[in-house]
Design a protein around this motif. Structure first.
Motif, PDB file in Angstrom:
ATOM      1  N   ASN A 199       0.805  -1.225   0.000  1.00  0.00           N
ATOM      2  CA  ASN A 199       0.000   0.000   0.000  1.00  0.00           C
ATOM      3  C   ASN A 199       0.836   1.272   0.000  1.00  0.00           C
ATOM      4  O   ASN A 199       0.292   2.365  -0.145  1.00  0.00           O
ATOM      5  N   LYS A 200       2.157   1.128   0.165  1.00  0.00           N
ATOM      6  CA  LYS A 200       3.061   2.278   0.074  1.00  0.00           C
ATOM      7  C   LYS A 200       3.778   2.315  -1.273  1.00  0.00           C
ATOM      8  O   LYS A 200       4.766   3.028  -1.432  1.00  0.00           O
ATOM      9  N   SER A 201       3.269   1.515  -2.230  1.00  0.00           N
ATOM     10  CA  SER A 201       3.841   1.444  -3.582  1.00  0.00           C
ATOM     11  C   SER A 201       5.267   0.928  -3.578  1.00  0.00           C
ATOM     12  O   SER A 201       6.074   1.277  -4.438  1.00  0.00           O
ATOM     13  N   GLN A 202       5.590   0.070  -2.608  1.00  0.00           N
ATOM     14  CA  GLN A 202       6.896  -0.572  -2.542  1.00  0.00           C
ATOM     15  C   GLN A 202       6.760  -2.029  -2.961  1.00  0.00           C
ATOM     16  O   GLN A 202       5.747  -2.678  -2.687  1.00  0.00           O
ATOM     17  N   LEU A 203       7.787  -2.554  -3.620  1.00  0.00           N
ATOM     18  CA  LEU A 203       7.761  -3.942  -4.063  1.00  0.00           C
ATOM     19  C   LEU A 203       7.889  -4.865  -2.853  1.00  0.00           C
ATOM     20  O   LEU A 203       8.844  -4.771  -2.088  1.00  0.00           O
ATOM     21  N   GLN A 204       6.921  -5.773  -2.697  1.00  0.00           N
ATOM     22  CA  GLN A 204       6.839  -6.615  -1.509  1.00  0.00           C
ATOM     23  C   GLN A 204       6.672  -8.080  -1.909  1.00  0.00           C
ATOM     24  O   GLN A 204       5.942  -8.396  -2.844  1.00  0.00           O
ATOM     25  N   MET A 205       7.344  -8.974  -1.188  1.00  0.00           N
ATOM     26  CA  MET A 205       7.199 -10.407  -1.429  1.00  0.00           C
ATOM     27  C   MET A 205       6.138 -10.995  -0.507  1.00  0.00           C
ATOM     28  O   MET A 205       6.080 -10.673   0.676  1.00  0.00           O
ATOM     29  N   TYR A 206       5.300 -11.880  -1.072  1.00  0.00           N
ATOM     30  CA  TYR A 206       4.315 -12.638  -0.303  1.00  0.00           C
ATOM     31  C   TYR A 206       4.582 -14.121  -0.504  1.00  0.00           C
ATOM     32  O   TYR A 206       5.098 -14.537  -1.541  1.00  0.00           O
ATOM     33  N   ARG A 207       4.184 -14.899   0.488  1.00  0.00           N
ATOM     34  CA  ARG A 207       4.538 -16.313   0.522  1.00  0.00           C
ATOM     35  C   ARG A 207       3.319 -17.149   0.891  1.00  0.00           C
ATOM     36  O   ARG A 207       2.522 -16.779   1.752  1.00  0.00           O
ATOM     37  N   LEU A 208       3.178 -18.310   0.220  1.00  0.00           N
ATOM     38  CA  LEU A 208       2.086 -19.236   0.502  1.00  0.00           C
ATOM     39  C   LEU A 208       2.653 -20.647   0.497  1.00  0.00           C
ATOM     40  O   LEU A 208       3.198 -21.098  -0.510  1.00  0.00           O
ATOM     41  N   THR A 209       2.542 -21.356   1.629  1.00  0.00           N
ATOM     42  CA  THR A 209       3.000 -22.735   1.685  1.00  0.00           C
ATOM     43  C   THR A 209       1.828 -23.664   1.399  1.00  0.00           C
ATOM     44  O   THR A 209       0.665 -23.244   1.373  1.00  0.00           O
ATOM     45  N   SER A 210       2.132 -24.943   1.201  1.00  0.00           N
ATOM     46  CA  SER A 210       1.082 -25.909   0.878  1.00  0.00           C
ATOM     47  C   SER A 210       0.096 -26.088   2.022  1.00  0.00           C
ATOM     48  O   SER A 210      -1.034 -26.532   1.816  1.00  0.00           O
ATOM     49  N   ALA A 211       0.511 -25.735   3.241  1.00  0.00           N
ATOM     50  CA  ALA A 211      -0.366 -25.890   4.405  1.00  0.00           C
ATOM     51  C   ALA A 211      -1.153 -24.627   4.723  1.00  0.00           C
ATOM     52  O   ALA A 211      -1.982 -24.623   5.635  1.00  0.00           O
ATOM     53  N   ASP A 212      -0.902 -23.539   3.983  1.00  0.00           N
ATOM     54  CA  ASP A 212      -1.543 -22.262   4.271  1.00  0.00           C
ATOM     55  C   ASP A 212      -2.660 -21.961   3.277  1.00  0.00           C
ATOM     56  O   ASP A 212      -2.687 -22.501   2.164  1.00  0.00           O
ATOM     57  N   THR A 213      -3.542 -21.075   3.664  1.00  0.00           N
ATOM     58  CA  THR A 213      -4.565 -20.558   2.758  1.00  0.00           C
ATOM     59  C   THR A 213      -4.422 -19.056   2.555  1.00  0.00           C
ATOM     60  O   THR A 213      -5.032 -18.500   1.650  1.00  0.00           O
ATOM     61  N   MET A 214      -3.614 -18.394   3.393  1.00  0.00           N
ATOM     62  CA  MET A 214      -3.461 -16.944   3.346  1.00  0.00           C
ATOM     63  C   MET A 214      -2.058 -16.569   2.869  1.00  0.00           C
ATOM     64  O   MET A 214      -1.063 -17.090   3.364  1.00  0.00           O
ATOM     65  N   TRP A 215      -1.992 -15.674   1.884  1.00  0.00           N
ATOM     66  CA  TRP A 215      -0.712 -15.116   1.469  1.00  0.00           C
ATOM     67  C   TRP A 215      -0.157 -14.261   2.607  1.00  0.00           C
ATOM     68  O   TRP A 215      -0.864 -13.419   3.159  1.00  0.00           O
ATOM     69  N   THR A 216       1.126 -14.485   2.949  1.00  0.00           N
ATOM     70  CA  THR A 216       1.744 -13.808   4.085  1.00  0.00           C
ATOM     71  C   THR A 216       2.891 -12.930   3.614  1.00  0.00           C
ATOM     72  O   THR A 216       3.759 -13.381   2.860  1.00  0.00           O
ATOM     73  N   GLU A 217       2.895 -11.687   4.062  1.00  0.00           N
ATOM     74  CA  GLU A 217       3.987 -10.770   3.741  1.00  0.00           C
ATOM     75  C   GLU A 217       5.283 -11.315   4.322  1.00  0.00           C
ATOM     76  O   GLU A 217       5.362 -11.657   5.499  1.00  0.00           O
ATOM     77  N   THR A 218       6.309 -11.403   3.496  1.00  0.00           N
ATOM     78  CA  THR A 218       7.583 -11.988   3.911  1.00  0.00           C
ATOM     79  C   THR A 218       8.722 -11.058   3.525  1.00  0.00           C
ATOM     80  O   THR A 218       8.854 -10.676   2.366  1.00  0.00           O
ATOM     81  N   GLY A 219       9.546 -10.707   4.502  1.00  0.00           N
ATOM     82  CA  GLY A 219      10.670  -9.819   4.242  1.00  0.00           C
ATOM     83  C   GLY A 219      10.239  -8.366   4.174  1.00  0.00           C
ATOM     84  O   GLY A 219       9.057  -8.037   4.064  1.00  0.00           O
ATOM     85  N   TRP A 220      11.223  -7.492   4.247  1.00  0.00           N
ATOM     86  CA  TRP A 220      10.941  -6.067   4.110  1.00  0.00           C
ATOM     87  C   TRP A 220      10.736  -5.717   2.647  1.00  0.00           C
ATOM     88  O   TRP A 220      11.250  -6.387   1.746  1.00  0.00           O
ATOM     89  N   ALA A 221       9.999  -4.652   2.410  1.00  0.00           N
ATOM     90  CA  ALA A 221       9.802  -4.171   1.045  1.00  0.00           C
ATOM     91  C   ALA A 221      11.128  -3.693   0.471  1.00  0.00           C
ATOM     92  O   ALA A 221      12.025  -3.266   1.199  1.00  0.00           O
TER      93      ALA A 221
END
Length: 422
Positions: free
Chosen positions: A259-281
């Motif tokens: 939401n700050k227009s910064q490039l951000q990584m998201y992560r989803l494992t096989s056991a998850d249903t929600m994309w999770t923000e991972t690492g700093w932007a």
């Protein structure tokens, strides 16, 4: 009142759904959007008009494969640990193939006449490889050579060769074949809230086709010719335009703007249903999205970030997905400004009693400190030098700012600000 800059590195034990929040490591400078990343036979490669190079340290150093030459159009796993790549000079009648059994030594294999069509991608299944052209022609080479047409495809940009299907991305949509490319059909269009979304990249995971789109990741159900959302995104994330996608056997990664227009990584494992923000932007806001800009190699995410607005923070970044060390977050609306320039680092604060600034690297190693008796301070930026040989066919010597972590604390221990500088 004296303000002290320091760093907090907190070890976060991994639990389901929790992800480490750390900075990416700036590995190597480059701002060439035609360069792409690939992993073949467990080796990390970058390729493009310059040729082919490999890295054994997740992109920190690169060694050019001189035997292959320039204008590499694709690279893939072939069979029994063999890797295959294809080159084509602009406007040439033929494409040239090279193979390697160790990733470092490459040998010419054969030429293939493509009639001046432009090769854009390469894939393989068993001892049969496939070459896609921009014009929609698909060449399948095994015991025999078959020339196939990707029906209704215009301006093909990507080819996926999976265990049970072939898929191609073009300006006219996503094309799918379940019979070795003999016949093709254009898939339905991925939808979000009833409206079409634009596919940007394709990915195969365990014989399922995924596409990165302007509204998240979608998975294809071939039997029903339908697409469905893959994973749930945080409600607070307003922009779900996925610019890059990568996966291995443990997780899927997606790059989008926060939401700050910064490039951000998201992560989803096989056991998850929600994309999770991972690492700093990442620091760059105006990037140039391009094919294969993100891969996972030996548990590391490697990103190639370029921009039409050149600066010294562009190039290859690395992030250890198996390191669960976290760096504490803090608010930034504190009246403190910290910025870099050619003269060093300037810090301005609203505190009139002076402060001490201390710099640490991302592992928490102390670099140096300096004290100011006023509200501002200008000091030099810690640097390190690295010389890389045989990289992009030249010797490259570069001095650039080290990744730094800076945190401000008031005397009572209140966390005021932290900063990462690339």
């Amino acid at each position: 009142m004296r303000i002290t800059f320091t760093i907090f590195l907190a070890l976060a034990f991994y639990t389901q759904g929790s992800m480490a929040q750390r900075p990416w490591i700036f590995a190597y400078p480059d701002n060439t959007p035609t360069n792409q990343l690939a992993v073949a036979s467990n080796i990390l490669y970058t390729y493009g008009e310059f040729g082919l190079a490999y890295s054994i340290d997740h992109g920190t150093t690169w060694d050019t494969v001189e035997a292959v030459g320039p204008h590499v159009r694709g690279i893939t796993d072939f069979f029994s640990g063999v890797s295959l790549c294809v080159t084509q000079l602009p406007g040439a009648d033929s494409a040239s193939f090279y193979f390697s059994t160790n990733g470092t030594s490459w040998t010419f294999s054969e030429n293939l006449n493509v009639g001046k069509k432009s090769v854009v991608d390469l894939g393989a299944r068993g001892q049969r490889f496939y070459v896609a052209t921009k014009e929609g022609m698909l060449y399948a080479r095994g015991v025999t050579l078959d020339s196939l047409t990707i029906t209704e495809a215009t301006d093909v940009s990507e080819l996926v060769v999976a265990s049970t299907y072939l898929a191609a991305l073009s300006k006219t949509g996503i094309h799918y074949s379940s019979d070795e490319g003999a016949t093709w059909s254009r898939t339905s269009t991925p939808q979000a809230s009833g409206s079409p979304v634009t596919p940007a990249a394709l990915l195969d995971v365990n014989a399922v086709l995924y596409t990165a789109t302007s509204d998240g990741i979608h998975a294809y159900q071939a039997s029903a010719n339908t697409w469905s959302n893959h994973g749930t995104w945080p409600d607070t994330l307003s922009n779900r335009n996925v610019l890059a996608i990568a996966a291995d056997g443990l997780r899927m990664l997606a790059m989008t703007y926060n939401n700050k227009s910064q490039l951000q990584m998201y992560r989803l494992t096989s056991a998850d249903t929600m994309w999770t923000e991972t690492g700093w932007a990442l620091p760059q806001q105006q990037i140039d999205p391009h094919r294969n800009m993100l891969v996972i190699e030996s548990g590391w995410a490697v990103l190639h970030q370029t921009s039409v607005e050149p600066n010294d923070s562009l190039g290859y970044y690395q992030y250890d997905l198996n390191d669960f060390t976290s760096v504490s977050e803090s608010p930034t609306d504190d009246g403190v400004t910290i910025y870099t320039s050619t003269n060093g680092i300037t810090i301005t604060t609203p505190f009139h009693d002076g402060f001490t600034v201390s710099f640490y690297d991302i592992l928490g190693n102390f670099l140096f400190s300096q004290t100011s008796s006023t509200t501002s301070l200008t000091t030099y930026s810690p640097t390190y030098s690295s010389t890389y040989s045989q990289t992009y066919s030249q010797t490259y010597s570069q001095t650039y700012s080290q990744t730094l972590l800076v945190v401000i604390n008031t005397p009572d221990g209140t966390l005021v600000r932290r900063l990462i500088m690339y």
